[in-house]
Write an enzyme that holds these catalytic residues in place. Sequence first.
Site, short mmCIF file in Angstrom:
data_model
loop_
_atom_site.label_atom_id
_atom_site.label_comp_id
_atom_site.label_asym_id
_atom_site.label_seq_id
_atom_site.Cartn_x
_atom_site.Cartn_y
_atom_site.Cartn_z
N THR A 94 0.86 -1.18 0.00
CA THR A 94 0.00 0.00 0.00
C THR A 94 0.89 1.23 0.00
O THR A 94 1.58 1.52 0.98
CB THR A 94 -0.92 0.01 1.23
OG1 THR A 94 -1.72 -1.18 1.22
CG2 THR A 94 -1.83 1.23 1.21
N LYS A 170 -6.73 1.20 -3.85
CA LYS A 170 -6.40 0.65 -2.53
C LYS A 170 -6.61 1.71 -1.45
O LYS A 170 -7.07 1.40 -0.34
CB LYS A 170 -4.96 0.14 -2.50
CG LYS A 170 -4.54 -0.49 -1.16
CD LYS A 170 -5.39 -1.71 -0.79
CE LYS A 170 -5.05 -2.29 0.58
NZ LYS A 170 -3.72 -2.91 0.65
N LYS A 238 -0.06 4.44 8.90
CA LYS A 238 0.56 4.58 7.58
C LYS A 238 -0.49 4.62 6.48
O LYS A 238 -0.50 5.54 5.65
CB LYS A 238 1.53 3.42 7.36
CG LYS A 238 2.35 3.50 6.07
CD LYS A 238 1.76 2.72 4.91
CE LYS A 238 1.81 1.23 5.15
NZ LYS A 238 1.36 0.48 3.93
#
Length: 296
Positions: A94, A170, A238
């Site tokens: 990601t 994503k 994150k």
Amino acid sequence: MKLGVVGLGSMGYGIAASLLRAGHEVCGADVNCEAVERLRTEGAMSEEIVTAAPDLHALVIVVLNSAQTESVLFSENGLAPKLTPGAVVICCVTVPPDFARAMAARCGAFGVHFLDAPISGGSVKAAQGKLSIMASGTAQAFEAARPMLDATAETVFKLGDSAGTGSAMKAVNQMLAGTHIAAMAEAITFGMTQGISPDTFLQVIPDCAGTSWMLENRAPHVVAGDYTPHSAVDIWPKDLGIVLDAARASKFSAPLTATALQQFIAASGMGLGREDDAAVTKVYARNAGLTLPGEE
């Protein structure tokens, strides 16, 4: 076909194992030497990935973040220059969409294809070879990656002919997934303040309109008091940070995502970063003076 897998955590190990089951030669690499040795006992190549790189048809990257991805490819011992032209890098990490585009351009300078291919489904589906992959890249990248995709994915979404779109999708998925986990944590602890036990919550809500895939997957961890990490708390600062950076760049307000991010940051600050992400429930519980299952 020879494939390398860098990053043998819960997702990467499942991908590597699925590739082995499909009959491919697999070279694994990870800072955790035990994971590498375990994969070798299951049939992986004993060769180090730096040595094997020129013979690899595909390099699958399943590390934590963009910094690690860039290091794998372009550090002093980076693998991109060692790959043979025509090989493909399949980035399952990601990362920000712009980062994926930059990596594709840099790999292209070496004649190496790049498939922007973030994954979803969790460690169980990774081990089963039934991931969902949100992929974008050139037709050549898709063709070169086909054996890996066939062995590891139940569904491959082809989202465009250039890197970046897969990572953008994503980000959308992570926006929903992260807020759904935080919403589960808030709801299950709110229920406790109203005299509804976590066990009763789990019996009722999955059959009601308020359910979600994340609730049905993560609430059982809370009920069992088991926070063995399948997806760790520290992933979310994150990932939701990537979402909010993209939103900020687009001048898009995302208040629910911002609130969820703060809860995961709080959980990490409480020392829960390496626990399963369902442990964000402990933030709500401690603020409300509640005792969760397993804490009695």
